[in-house]
Write an enzyme that holds these catalytic residues in place. Structure first.
Site, PDB file in Angstrom:
ATOM      1  N   MET A 159      -1.934  -5.646  -1.145  1.00 26.43           N
ATOM      2  CA  MET A 159      -3.406  -5.642  -1.205  1.00 26.43           C
ATOM      3  C   MET A 159      -3.995  -4.411  -0.536  1.00 26.43           C
ATOM      4  SD  MET A 159      -2.532  -6.645   1.796  1.00 26.43           S
ATOM      5  CE  MET A 159      -2.969  -7.199   3.420  1.00 26.43           C
ATOM      6  N   LYS A 160      -3.169  -3.696   0.266  1.00 18.92           N
ATOM      7  CA  LYS A 160      -3.674  -2.515   0.969  1.00 18.92           C
ATOM      8  C   LYS A 160      -4.051  -1.400  -0.010  1.00 18.92           C
ATOM      9  CE  LYS A 160      -3.114  -3.780   5.346  1.00 18.92           C
ATOM     10  NZ  LYS A 160      -4.192  -3.832   6.328  1.00 18.92           N
ATOM     11  N   ASP A 161      -3.541  -1.470  -1.253  1.00 16.61           N
ATOM     12  CA  ASP A 161      -3.938  -0.457  -2.245  1.00 16.61           C
ATOM     13  C   ASP A 161      -5.454  -0.408  -2.386  1.00 16.61           C
ATOM     14  OD1 ASP A 161      -1.252  -0.232  -2.664  1.00 16.61           O
ATOM     15  OD2 ASP A 161      -1.287  -0.780  -4.791  1.00 16.61           O
TER      16      ASP A 161
END
Ligand code: PMP
Length: 457
Positions: free
Chosen positions: A45-47
């Site tokens: 999810m850090k993208d």
């Protein structure tokens, strides 16, 4: 350009599937859905939030063409930044604590990034800590941008702009509870704020590993001692400004074993190729659902994938070596220890006078007392603090204990293993036992010794 092609990989970020759990949590009244963030192109999810960090830095002019992105990261933020840097022509330097898996480090190097590994077991303000090293590299590198995910509002901002709206749309607004683990707290803060704005009654539930200080902070507004634990990416030993406790309706605690065994179940029972912190979030959601026992839609965010943990969570040898695969109950739990004959729990009120508290302690032969202000636990008053108070001449007969309390204790649950308790008591002098938010006991080294001695006969 082909009509259906993306202009570059960054356009493939987001639109991850929302999937119902069918076997884990079967029998619960609630339905549990998982948001498969591990299917993002950079693997987590850090993208979403790193794209926002870089976009905003470019807009502000903090990041110039050909510049160097520097970050203190446990891996996924690094992967997102490294992917973006590759597409947009930046350099990357990452500073990581040494407890991180080899796979995470190798994957950053694969993107061409430089990785500096620092000891995890030092205080955040120690010059060797990964936070300090990242800051120093920034000062020394010309044309550099410090992404600073722990204090950059564009971190929660990324989830507010991307993950939140997507979940809202995918659930048609029929989301009752959102559950996520918290590292920087950015995912929870961004998604939580968006959902709350659109549905004020939505419940936001954080998940925290035993050893992290978020749990005590949310439950008791105290910053207690943090301890090492093995699950990666969640929990902290300080309060980042991206963490927003005010949004949370509840927080659930999980231990390493629950995280890892649930991660394995996600893969084996549901075919969801998720990592350790996903296991944590789902284990927390199941506990929460069991307690609430009502028909509702719970959505759990799965941050990253199993591939990064093949040498740990999905390696039986590693699990066994660390005691996570044992079928036997081991040495038992804190709950077992509390069941042995022992003195009742004695507490003090914040407005009690020092001399009365000394009397209580001598009468009962105890060397520390939890201190309460009404229902709120203020902390502990110890022999050492009393001695210091008396010896420095600050003593006055009317003084109250409120100013003498400290937070040097671990907080555990009845289900915490004796093995974890023992590790904690090597570092601090006592553990408070909480059943939910109620204090039910206090355990010191001598209690543990007595318990273990009894087991041995
Ligand atoms: N899980 C993993 C694997 C992570 O890397 C992170 C980020 N540290 C989290 C969960 C927690 O996300 P956040 O920082 O947004 O709270």
């Amino acid at each position: 350009m082909l009509k259906q092609a993306r202009a570059n990989i960054l356009e493939a970020i987001g639109n991850t599937p929302l999937v119902k759990l069918n076997r884990i949590g079967a029998g619960l009244k609630a339905d549990i859905y998982v948001k498969c963030e591990y299917m993002n192109p950079g693997g987590s999810m850090k993208d979403r939030m790193t794209l926002n960090l870089v976009d905003q830095a470019e807009v502000r002019g903090d990041l110039q063409p050909g510049g160097t992105i520097i970050e203190a990261t446990s891996g996924n933020t690094g992967a997102g930044l490294a992917m973006i840097a590759a597409v947009r022509g930046y350099q990357c330097v990452f500073v990581m604590p040494d407890k991180m898996s080899e796979e995470k480090i190798a994957s950053l190097r694969a993107f061409g990034a430089r990785v500096v590994v620092c000891p995890a077991a030092v205080e955040p303000d120690d010059p060797r800590s990964y936070y300090s090293v990242a800051k120093r590299l920034c000062d020394e590198t010309p044309n550099s941008f410090y992404a600073n995910q722990y204090h950059n509002p564009d971190n929660p901002g990324g989830h507010y702009l991307s993950t939140g709206p997507e979940l809202w749309e995918q659930t048609d607004g029929e989301i009752d509870v959102f559950v996520a683990g918290m590292g920087t707290g950015g995912t929870m803060a961004g998604v939580g704020r968006y959902l709350r704005e659109h549905k004020p009654e939505v419940r936001l539930v954080g998940v925290d590993p035993v050893g992290s200080l978020y749990y005590d902070y949310v439950k008791h507004q105290r910053l207690t001692k943090a301890f090492t634990y093995m699950v990666e990416g969640i929990g902290e030993d300080f309060l980042p400004s991206t963490f927003d406790a005010s949004l949370l309706d509840d927080i659930v605690r999980v231990d390493d074993k629950e995280c890892f065994l649930t991660a394995r179940e996600l893969v084996r029972l549901e075919g969801l190729y998720a990592g350790g912190s996903s296991g944590a979030a789902v284990a927390g959601a199941v506990k929460y659902a069991r307690e609430r026992d009502r028909r509702e839609n719970i959505v759990v965010l799965l941050p990253d994938g199993a591939a990064k943990y093949l040498s740990k969570v999905f390696n039986d040898e590693w699990l066994r070596e660390n005691g996570f695969l044992e079928q036997s109950p081991g040495l038992g739990t804190v709950g077992d220890l509390l069941r042995q004959p022992r003195t009742e729990l004695i507490t003090a009120r914040a407005d009690e006078r020092v001399r009365d508290v000394i009397k209580t302690m001598t009468t009962h032969g105890i060397s520390q007392l939890p201190v309460f202000d009404g229902d709120r636990l203020l902390g502990v008053v110890s022999e050492v603090a009393l001695l210091r108070h008396l010896a420095t001449g600050e003593y006055s007969p009317g003084a109250t204990v409120a100013s003498l309390v400290d937070d040097d204790y671990a907080s555990v649950e009845p289900g915490t293993s004796i093995e974890s308790l023992q590790k904690m008591l090597a570092d601090t002098r006592l553990a408070m036992v909480f059943d939910g938010s109620r204090l039910t006991g206090l355990v010191t080294k001598i209690d543990l010794i007595e318990y273990l001695a009894r087991q041995a006969v």
